[in-house]
Design an enzyme around this catalytic site. Sequence first.
Site, PDB file in Angstrom:
ATOM      1  CE1 TYR A  63      59.300  36.194  60.472  1.00  0.00           C
ATOM      2  CE2 TYR A  63      59.298  38.552  60.058  1.00  0.00           C
ATOM      3  CZ  TYR A  63      59.679  37.277  59.694  1.00  0.00           C
ATOM      4  OH  TYR A  63      60.418  37.079  58.561  1.00  0.00           O
ATOM      5  CG  PHE A  74      58.800  36.533  54.101  1.00  0.00           C
ATOM      6  CD1 PHE A  74      59.008  35.309  54.720  1.00  0.00           C
ATOM      7  CD2 PHE A  74      57.931  36.584  53.024  1.00  0.00           C
ATOM      8  CE1 PHE A  74      58.382  34.154  54.270  1.00  0.00           C
ATOM      9  CE2 PHE A  74      57.297  35.438  52.556  1.00  0.00           C
ATOM     10  CZ  PHE A  74      57.522  34.230  53.183  1.00  0.00           C
TER      11      PHE A  74
END
Length: 222
Positions: A63, A74
């Site tokens: 991210y 994730f």
Amino acid sequence: MASPPLPKAWGHLPFFTQEWPGINSAIETDPRQILPPVHDRFAALDLTSPKSTRVVILGQDPYPTPGHAHGLAFSVKPNVRPLPRSLNNIFKELTDDIGQCPTSGDLRGWANQGVLLLNTALSVPAGDANGHKSLGWTKLVHQVLDLTSQRPTAYILWGNAAQKLESFINPGDHLILKSAHPSPLSARRGFFGSRPFSTVNRWLSERGEATINWTAPSEALE
């Protein structure tokens, strides 16, 4: 900038002597903030050794929002709210599939049970998604797939990028699940309703192996 310690259980892979020095040099000379933090760079490999890997889930890159990524595909740090949209969709499918989901987006509880949550790039400049896509990390992913597929393993390949890596999985008694990516752009094109979590557990159970507790909080299994 300090270099991250190499993951001991995977350190024999050729990547770490051939590609890693150049990648590390490029990261060290990049003036931007690089995510995840150095100590989390190899977290997925640190938490899930080759011998303990039973399931592999491939992500893309960390991210790019500071404070979110901590080295597992994730997954986000325990206090992150709201969840990233792909992870939120994963939890929606998990709830539809088995009736519940974890209470936070921290997926270390999965990793500690043998679920390798590996991104295909292990670094990203803050705010620049896919900014290190071409840095050379893919060699590591190729070698991890080659090693893990030397014995029966479940592979969850979400989206075209992950599915293109299937060719690096050695033939064997594997479970290979393919569907659309959980991204909001594609989740309704085959991710929702795919039921990967119960399918993996059914496969493990049929092999006489312990199933994955998909709702286990990370702290309960550390």
